[in-house]
Write a protein that holds these residues in place. Structure first.
Motif, PDB file in Angstrom:
ATOM      1  N   LYS A 119      36.396  53.570  49.853  1.00 54.51           N
ATOM      2  CA  LYS A 119      35.244  53.601  48.829  1.00 54.51           C
ATOM      3  C   LYS A 119      36.273  52.229  47.914  1.00 54.51           C
ATOM      4  O   LYS A 119      36.100  52.108  46.483  1.00 54.51           O
ATOM      5  CB  LYS A 119      35.046  54.569  47.255  1.00 54.51           C
ATOM      6  CG  LYS A 119      34.240  55.329  48.073  1.00 54.51           C
ATOM      7  CD  LYS A 119      33.583  54.823  48.472  1.00 54.51           C
ATOM      8  CE  LYS A 119      31.507  55.807  48.780  1.00 54.51           C
ATOM      9  NZ  LYS A 119      30.927  55.224  49.851  1.00 54.51           N
ATOM     10  N   VAL A 120      37.952  52.598  48.332  1.00 61.13           N
ATOM     11  CA  VAL A 120      39.341  51.529  47.734  1.00 61.13           C
ATOM     12  C   VAL A 120      39.437  51.107  49.290  1.00 61.13           C
ATOM     13  O   VAL A 120      39.581  51.187  49.875  1.00 61.13           O
ATOM     14  CB  VAL A 120      40.156  52.503  47.221  1.00 61.13           C
ATOM     15  CG1 VAL A 120      41.112  50.484  46.905  1.00 61.13           C
ATOM     16  CG2 VAL A 120      39.445  52.644  45.243  1.00 61.13           C
ATOM     17  N   ASP A 121      39.680  49.185  48.859  1.00 56.41           N
ATOM     18  CA  ASP A 121      40.139  48.567  50.350  1.00 56.41           C
ATOM     19  C   ASP A 121      41.832  48.720  50.417  1.00 56.41           C
ATOM     20  O   ASP A 121      42.219  48.351  49.405  1.00 56.41           O
ATOM     21  CB  ASP A 121      39.893  47.374  49.349  1.00 56.41           C
ATOM     22  CG  ASP A 121      40.138  46.020  51.408  1.00 56.41           C
ATOM     23  OD1 ASP A 121      41.061  46.824  51.769  1.00 56.41           O
ATOM     24  OD2 ASP A 121      39.757  44.733  51.062  1.00 56.41           O
ATOM     25  N   THR A 122      42.264  50.105  50.987  1.00 56.69           N
ATOM     26  CA  THR A 122      43.196  50.250  51.563  1.00 56.69           C
ATOM     27  C   THR A 122      44.271  50.084  53.086  1.00 56.69           C
ATOM     28  O   THR A 122      42.934  50.119  53.722  1.00 56.69           O
ATOM     29  CB  THR A 122      43.345  51.728  51.058  1.00 56.69           C
ATOM     30  OG1 THR A 122      42.702  51.633  49.543  1.00 56.69           O
ATOM     31  CG2 THR A 122      44.957  52.416  50.952  1.00 56.69           C
ATOM     32  N   LEU A 123      44.999  49.664  52.410  1.00 54.78           N
ATOM     33  CA  LEU A 123      46.088  50.029  53.924  1.00 54.78           C
ATOM     34  C   LEU A 123      46.834  50.753  53.552  1.00 54.78           C
ATOM     35  O   LEU A 123      47.778  50.214  52.704  1.00 54.78           O
ATOM     36  CB  LEU A 123      46.687  48.632  53.866  1.00 54.78           C
ATOM     37  CG  LEU A 123      45.525  47.250  53.699  1.00 54.78           C
ATOM     38  CD1 LEU A 123      46.265  45.391  54.492  1.00 54.78           C
ATOM     39  CD2 LEU A 123      44.546  47.642  55.877  1.00 54.78           C
ATOM     40  N   MET A 124      47.405  50.944  54.265  1.00 55.55           N
ATOM     41  CA  MET A 124      47.897  52.436  54.633  1.00 55.55           C
ATOM     42  C   MET A 124      49.847  52.555  55.480  1.00 55.55           C
ATOM     43  O   MET A 124      49.104  51.773  55.735  1.00 55.55           O
ATOM     44  CB  MET A 124      47.456  53.657  55.338  1.00 55.55           C
ATOM     45  CG  MET A 124      47.868  54.825  55.130  1.00 55.55           C
ATOM     46  SD  MET A 124      48.148  55.280  52.358  1.00 55.55           S
ATOM     47  CE  MET A 124      46.456  55.476  52.966  1.00 55.55           C
ATOM     48  N   SER A 125      50.469  52.490  54.952  1.00 54.71           N
ATOM     49  CA  SER A 125      51.957  52.819  56.226  1.00 54.71           C
ATOM     50  C   SER A 125      51.083  53.658  57.150  1.00 54.71           C
ATOM     51  O   SER A 125      50.881  54.522  56.825  1.00 54.71           O
ATOM     52  CB  SER A 125      52.351  53.029  55.330  1.00 54.71           C
ATOM     53  OG  SER A 125      53.797  53.021  56.304  1.00 54.71           O
TER      54      SER A 125
END
Length: 231
Positions: free
Chosen positions: A111-117
């Protein structure tokens, strides 16, 4: 639930007198008494104090006749004082990241545009219980304090990164301090907030988790702390 309580509070007690400087959320504490289901809520808002600079409010959410969350909010007009920061600088986004849209679970994280390590992998038994991520609202670059308050509690428990199997990690109390009085913010199309969330201590079934959220220009936007029933 924290965002819902905040929106109710701001609809009722935050002054909008054009003769006064606007007040924005600067600190919030939310206690989760029991779980909340999708459905009707009763929200009780109490104005504790409306001072010259600071407004303090209590908000209680009730479902089925039982209290689900208790919250305290502090709104303040801009002020002046000594300025400094010893917080570690914002993290630069690496060239290789993992888009959480590809995750199968938990689905709320999409629900949130997220890029993760890539180093952040749930149940991987890592040496450090830490999330490293870069995020922005879905479909827009604009967000307000209610969205930010939601985002501070958006990530799965950091202890999941260190553990090797699913375990209990229920939030008991969550707090956020906002270090920018703007009240709302806009990211350019290529900009993201950077977030680091670290569970630095866990013992006797409880874990403590701190978070730091930075604006794209490196300024610290908010800090968070959670007490979790973990184990």
């Amino acid at each position: 639930m924290a965002a819902v309580a905040l929106r109710a509070c701001e609809a009722v007690v935050v002054p909008t007198d054009p003769q006064q400087p606007p007040r924005s959320l600067r600190a919030a504490t939310v206690g989760f008494v029991r779980g909340t289901e999708v459905g009707d809520l009763v929200i009780e808002v109490e104005s504790v104090r409306e001072g010259r600079l600071l407004t303090t409010s209590h908000v209680t959410t009730i479902q089925g006749g039982k209290v689900t969350t208790v919250s305290r909010f502090h709104h303040s007009a801009p002020s002046t004082g000594t300025e400094f920061s010893d917080v570690a600088p914002a993290l630069s986004q690496p060239s290789e990241v993992v888009d959480v849209a590809d995750w199968e679970r938990p689905r709320h994280i999409t629900k949130v545009d997220t890029l993760m390590s890539p180093s952040t992998v749930p149940f991987a038994g890592a040496d450090r219980a830490q999330w490293l991520a870069w995020s922005r609202p879905v479909g827009t670059g604009s967000f307000d304090a209610a969205w930010l308050l939601m985002y501070g509690d958006y990530f799965p428990p950091a202890v999941f990164v260190r553990s090797s199997a699913p375990s209990r990690a229920v939030t008991v109390e969550y707090s956020m301090q906002i270090h920018d009085g703007a009240g709302s913010w806009t990211l350019d199309d290529d900009e993201r907030l950077s977030a680091r969330v670290h569970a630095f201590h866990s013992r006797d079934g409880y874990a403590v988790e701190d978070g730091w959220i930075h604006l794209p220009d490196g300024r610290l936007l908010a800090t968070t702390r959670q007490t979790r029933l973990a184990g």
